[in-house]
Design an enzyme around this catalytic site. Sequence first.
Site, PDB file in Angstrom:
ATOM      1  N   HIS A  40       0.608  -1.107  -0.037  1.00 59.13           N
ATOM      2  CA  HIS A  40       0.029   0.020   0.007  1.00 59.13           C
ATOM      3  C   HIS A  40       0.753   1.225  -0.099  1.00 59.13           C
ATOM      4  O   HIS A  40       0.324   2.243  -0.130  1.00 59.13           O
ATOM      5  CB  HIS A  40      -0.850  -0.032   1.274  1.00 59.13           C
ATOM      6  CG  HIS A  40      -0.240   0.234   2.557  1.00 59.13           C
ATOM      7  ND1 HIS A  40       0.180  -0.732   3.193  1.00 59.13           N
ATOM      8  CD2 HIS A  40       0.128   1.462   3.231  1.00 59.13           C
ATOM      9  CE1 HIS A  40       0.627  -0.339   4.228  1.00 59.13           C
ATOM     10  NE2 HIS A  40       0.662   1.256   4.413  1.00 59.13           N
TER      11      HIS A  40
HETATM   12  C1  UD1 Z   1      -1.486   5.610   6.049  1.00 57.88           C
HETATM   13  C2  UD1 Z   1      -0.306   5.966   6.497  1.00 57.88           C
HETATM   14  C3  UD1 Z   1       0.613   4.903   6.525  1.00 57.88           C
HETATM   15  C4  UD1 Z   1       0.261   3.820   7.130  1.00 57.88           C
HETATM   16  C5  UD1 Z   1      -1.159   3.417   6.350  1.00 57.88           C
HETATM   17  C6  UD1 Z   1      -1.825   2.056   7.148  1.00 57.88           C
HETATM   18  C7  UD1 Z   1       0.326   8.564   6.328  1.00 57.88           C
HETATM   19  C8  UD1 Z   1       1.082   9.416   5.535  1.00 57.88           C
HETATM   20  N1  UD1 Z   1       0.394   7.253   5.886  1.00 57.88           N
HETATM   21  O1  UD1 Z   1      -1.419   5.447   4.393  1.00 57.88           O
HETATM   22  O2  UD1 Z   1       2.017   5.324   7.189  1.00 57.88           O
HETATM   23  O3  UD1 Z   1       1.152   2.689   6.783  1.00 57.88           O
HETATM   24  O4  UD1 Z   1      -2.024   4.344   6.542  1.00 57.88           O
HETATM   25  O5  UD1 Z   1      -2.855   1.624   6.450  1.00 57.88           O
HETATM   26  O6  UD1 Z   1      -0.633   8.836   7.072  1.00 57.88           O
HETATM   27  N2  UD1 Z   1      -8.451   5.381   1.350  1.00 57.88           N
HETATM   28  C9  UD1 Z   1      -9.896   4.820   1.219  1.00 57.88           C
HETATM   29  N3  UD1 Z   1     -10.360   4.308   2.317  1.00 57.88           N
HETATM   30  C10 UD1 Z   1      -9.918   4.668   3.611  1.00 57.88           C
HETATM   31  C11 UD1 Z   1      -8.432   5.124   3.834  1.00 57.88           C
HETATM   32  C12 UD1 Z   1      -7.829   5.249   2.513  1.00 57.88           C
HETATM   33  O7  UD1 Z   1     -10.285   4.565   0.141  1.00 57.88           O
HETATM   34  O8  UD1 Z   1     -10.518   4.243   4.743  1.00 57.88           O
HETATM   35  C13 UD1 Z   1      -7.927   5.524  -0.046  1.00 57.88           C
HETATM   36  C14 UD1 Z   1      -8.006   6.901  -0.191  1.00 57.88           C
HETATM   37  O9  UD1 Z   1      -8.040   6.888  -1.569  1.00 57.88           O
HETATM   38  C15 UD1 Z   1      -6.969   7.826   0.149  1.00 57.88           C
HETATM   39  C16 UD1 Z   1      -5.860   6.634   0.129  1.00 57.88           C
HETATM   40  O10 UD1 Z   1      -6.360   5.463   0.584  1.00 57.88           O
HETATM   41  O11 UD1 Z   1      -6.543   8.797  -0.803  1.00 57.88           O
HETATM   42  C17 UD1 Z   1      -4.744   6.926   1.015  1.00 57.88           C
HETATM   43  O12 UD1 Z   1      -4.978   7.030   2.450  1.00 57.88           O
HETATM   44  P1  UD1 Z   1      -4.223   7.669   3.355  1.00 57.88           P
HETATM   45  O13 UD1 Z   1      -4.800   7.669   4.814  1.00 57.88           O
HETATM   46  O14 UD1 Z   1      -3.728   9.102   2.935  1.00 57.88           O
HETATM   47  O15 UD1 Z   1      -2.905   7.078   3.471  1.00 57.88           O
HETATM   48  P2  UD1 Z   1      -2.723   5.356   3.517  1.00 57.88           P
HETATM   49  O16 UD1 Z   1      -2.058   5.112   2.194  1.00 57.88           O
HETATM   50  O17 UD1 Z   1      -3.510   4.521   4.009  1.00 57.88           O
END
Ligand code: UD1
Length: 359
Positions: free
Chosen positions: A205
């Site tokens: 991820h």
């Molecule tokens: C975040 C953390 C990462 C951690 C990971 C665990 C940061 C910078 N990164 O990454 O360190 O290892 O969580 O999972 O804080 N999205 C969804 N549904 C959700 C959450 C996210 O669809 O419930 C999608 C969205 O399109 C979003 C993307 O995932 O833009 C990224 O989500 P984000 O929370 O920014 O970071 P992670 O990649 O989950």
Amino acid sequence: MKIVSVVGARPQFVKLAPIHKAAQAAGVQHVIVHTGQHYDPMLSDVFFDDLGIGAPDVHLGVGSGSHGVQTGAMLAALDAVFDEHRPDWVLVYGDTNSTVAAALSAVKMHIPVAHLEAGLRSFNRRMPEEHNRVMTDHAADLLLAPTEVAVDHLAAEGLAARTVLVGDVMTDVLFEVRDEIADAPSPLMQELGVEPGGFYVATIHRAENTDDPARLAEVAAGLAALDKPVVLLAHPRVVAKASAHGIALTQGSLIAHSPLAYADLIAAALSSAGVVTDSGGLQKEAFLLRVPCTTVRTETEWVETVDLGWNVLANTAEEIAAAVTRPRPADTQAAPYGDGHAAERVIRALQNPAGDTSS
Ligand code: UD1
């Protein structure tokens, strides 16, 4: 004493579970704030339900966005929460945008901040998590380090006076859940009809592996070419990026599957032939379960797993194939992540920041 814990992303909910339990056992008032960074039920609610945390006291509902938009929305919302609760400590976890937002908001309000999992470093300045860690450590008043290596990193940055070695709280919850599921077959294995040792568990991820289409295609092809079925427990980020770029997450040996609840993940890893991941937590969980791990990154914060032979860093398809088929590592009694009682030490350190937490 009153602690406000701020969490927002999946690995933080796992770390929160043993802290909440230890706080309750010590009679400490524990207020849980969920930023809303992760909002999918399988990334969020299932952890609160299954790990006995209950519901968060405050939910900010921030959701997704660019780093600046997401972090800024949290900052704007947290000031009022901290002002209302005025805790003795704000406790922040790990390295996400929720971590740095809460640390920054609290420190500017002169509320003491403790950072759980302080001192981890990848030394890779392209990783958003590395900036979050460094900024949070330098802002916080108390640095709760999981390992000796983390203690050394903090000392090298001039932060030794604020550091306490507590051990790793993910180890606490892992040992408990491992013992609970010891005799139960893995639900994932039953669902897919695979044999113990007949499949790999994968998670991918991180931005470094998902955001560049060529990189994601290379990782997917590398997993698809492995010698056994590879169950990819696909985080929404990798699903969204793969779909945007027309990359198949089910191809060859690779089978895309939704993320699992914590106990099911541990059961799946335990039954697997190995784990292939870019997650921080899963590398360590694999080591603690003594399941060989291949980490699809150029470096790791959990260097002990590599030094002890249970984790290998691999990036190209060839490197991944060589790493997953390597001979089983030598058994070890080493316990670099503590004894499964880190959360109790965290609560003692918060109750008595200048005191001895070892007992
Ligand atoms: C975040 C953390 C990462 C951690 C990971 C665990 C940061 C910078 N990164 O990454 O360190 O290892 O969580 O999972 O804080 N999205 C969804 N549904 C959700 C959450 C996210 O669809 O419930 C999608 C969205 O399109 C979003 C993307 O995932 O833009 C990224 O989500 P984000 O929370 O920014 O970071 P992670 O990649 O989950």
